[in-house]
Design an enzyme around this catalytic site. Structure first.
Site, mmCIF file in Angstrom:
data_model
loop_
_atom_site.group_PDB
_atom_site.id
_atom_site.type_symbol
_atom_site.label_atom_id
_atom_site.label_comp_id
_atom_site.label_asym_id
_atom_site.label_seq_id
_atom_site.Cartn_x
_atom_site.Cartn_y
_atom_site.Cartn_z
ATOM 1 N N PRO A 232 0.666 -1.143 0.061
ATOM 2 C CA PRO A 232 -0.050 0.226 -0.051
ATOM 3 C C PRO A 232 0.904 1.318 0.193
ATOM 4 O O PRO A 232 1.718 1.348 0.641
ATOM 5 C CB PRO A 232 -0.656 -0.237 1.236
ATOM 6 N N ASN A 233 0.315 2.129 -0.750
ATOM 7 C CA ASN A 233 1.033 3.575 -1.039
ATOM 8 C C ASN A 233 2.323 3.848 -1.629
ATOM 9 O O ASN A 233 2.780 4.921 -1.779
ATOM 10 C CB ASN A 233 0.938 4.288 0.627
ATOM 11 N N ASP B 32 1.248 -15.223 7.136
ATOM 12 C CA ASP B 32 1.023 -16.267 6.886
ATOM 13 C C ASP B 32 1.115 -16.751 5.336
ATOM 14 O O ASP B 32 1.509 -17.972 4.913
ATOM 15 C CB ASP B 32 -0.460 -16.672 7.211
ATOM 16 N N HIS C 60 12.818 -2.249 2.870
ATOM 17 C CA HIS C 60 12.074 -0.978 3.417
ATOM 18 C C HIS C 60 13.010 0.004 2.816
ATOM 19 O O HIS C 60 14.185 0.036 2.941
ATOM 20 C CB HIS C 60 11.918 -0.855 4.715
ATOM 21 N N LEU C 61 12.459 1.103 2.222
ATOM 22 C CA LEU C 61 13.314 2.411 1.801
ATOM 23 C C LEU C 61 13.779 3.070 3.131
ATOM 24 O O LEU C 61 15.068 3.512 3.144
ATOM 25 C CB LEU C 61 12.363 3.592 1.093
ATOM 26 N N ARG D 11 6.273 1.531 13.799
ATOM 27 C CA ARG D 11 7.065 0.958 12.722
ATOM 28 C C ARG D 11 8.094 0.278 12.730
ATOM 29 O O ARG D 11 8.835 -0.446 11.958
ATOM 30 C CB ARG D 11 7.411 1.959 11.896
ATOM 31 N N TYR E 172 11.247 8.828 1.793
ATOM 32 C CA TYR E 172 11.067 7.747 0.833
ATOM 33 C C TYR E 172 11.993 8.105 -0.339
ATOM 34 O O TYR E 172 11.945 7.571 -1.368
ATOM 35 C CB TYR E 172 9.742 7.420 0.482
ATOM 36 N N ASN F 77 8.427 -4.912 -0.213
ATOM 37 C CA ASN F 77 8.066 -4.326 0.489
ATOM 38 C C ASN F 77 6.606 -4.029 0.758
ATOM 39 O O ASN F 77 5.769 -3.575 0.135
ATOM 40 C CB ASN F 77 8.373 -2.780 0.133
ATOM 41 N N ARG G 272 5.079 11.153 -1.947
ATOM 42 C CA ARG G 272 4.925 11.131 -0.744
ATOM 43 C C ARG G 272 6.183 11.193 0.132
ATOM 44 O O ARG G 272 7.185 10.458 -0.095
ATOM 45 C CB ARG G 272 4.359 9.689 -0.558
ATOM 46 N N ALA H 126 3.050 -0.471 5.089
ATOM 47 C CA ALA H 126 2.495 -0.423 6.394
ATOM 48 C C ALA H 126 1.956 -1.650 6.953
ATOM 49 O O ALA H 126 1.965 -2.299 8.144
ATOM 50 C CB ALA H 126 1.302 0.677 6.652
ATOM 51 N N GLU I 254 12.657 -9.061 2.565
ATOM 52 C CA GLU I 254 11.831 -7.792 2.968
ATOM 53 C C GLU I 254 12.519 -6.815 2.897
ATOM 54 O O GLU I 254 13.878 -6.785 3.213
ATOM 55 C CB GLU I 254 11.152 -7.969 4.519
ATOM 56 N N ARG J 58 12.349 4.932 13.422
ATOM 57 C CA ARG J 58 11.155 5.625 12.865
ATOM 58 C C ARG J 58 10.099 5.354 14.299
ATOM 59 O O ARG J 58 10.572 5.122 15.417
ATOM 60 C CB ARG J 58 10.452 5.358 11.648
HETATM 61 C C1 DQA Z 1 8.033 1.521 4.291
HETATM 62 C C2 DQA Z 1 8.053 1.815 5.744
HETATM 63 C C3 DQA Z 1 6.707 1.484 6.326
HETATM 64 O O1 DQA Z 1 6.488 1.640 7.689
HETATM 65 C C4 DQA Z 1 5.498 2.417 5.708
HETATM 66 O O2 DQA Z 1 4.376 2.074 5.825
HETATM 67 C C5 DQA Z 1 5.690 2.291 4.219
HETATM 68 C C6 DQA Z 1 7.128 2.265 3.433
HETATM 69 C C7 DQA Z 1 9.663 1.845 3.797
HETATM 70 O O3 DQA Z 1 9.673 1.342 2.711
HETATM 71 O O4 DQA Z 1 10.039 2.419 4.455
HETATM 72 O O5 DQA Z 1 4.526 2.360 3.516
HETATM 73 O O6 DQA Z 1 7.707 -0.056 4.137
#
Ligand code: DQA
Length: 145
Positions: free
Chosen positions: A9-10, A86, A99-100, A110, A22, A73, A17, A76, A97, A106
């Site tokens: 998401p997002n 699962d 994350h940027l 998170r 990011y 990634n 954003r 959230a 996994e 943070r």
């Molecule tokens: C994220 C970190 C998450 O907490 C956040 O909700 C994101 C981006 C990152 O790539 O840093 O959407 O996964």
């Protein structure tokens, strides 16, 4: 070697954003860099992004037996989705996994990943290069460098 790269998401809003966290690159630009890197490493990459937890889980279930590994990634969903955890746990191929941002630097909510324990490892805090590093890990893994 075929790798599926999933963004949650997002992450389709990257570049628009919270640029200070990011970065300025859009998801399309990041994916383009990954395509170039994959070509150089003689790997194949496919991409999937969704804002919907269910669609991501459906895609993960379809990925079983098709890919050699997954990079995800989860956005959230990282912090609360046991359903995603699962789904990842049911795969027999390794998952990295990414994350940027550095999620450990943070907000409190998170700093916990419910998905990380079922992944091979986590790369967090290197901006778009977190994805690049994950790709290189897969490459080195298979080449046993
Ligand atoms: C994220 C970190 C998450 O907490 C956040 O909700 C994101 C981006 C990152 O790539 O840093 O959407 O996964």
């Amino acid at each position: 070697m075929k790798i599926l790269i999933i963004n949650g998401p997002n992450l389709n809003f990257l570049g628009r954003r919270k640029e200070e966290i990011y970065g300025q690159m859009s998801l399309e630009e990041i994916n383009q860099r990954l395509v170039e890197k994959a070509k150089a490493l003689d790997m194949q990459v496919e991409f999937f992004q969704s804002n919907s937890e269910g669609e991501i889980i459906d895609r993960i279930q379809q990925a079983a037996d098709v890919y050699d590994g997954l990079i995800i990634n989860p956005g959230a969903l990282t912090h609360y989705s046991y359903a995603l955890r699962d789904a990842l746990e049911s795969l027999s191929v390794p998952v990295i996994e990414v994350h940027l941002s550095n999620i450990f630097a943070r907000e409190d909510f998170r700093q916990k990943s419910v998905t990380a324990p079922v992944c091979a490892g986590v790369i967090t805090g290197f901006g778009w290069r977190s994805y690049l590093a994950a790709l290189e890990v897969f490459h080195q893994w298979v080449s046993q460098l």
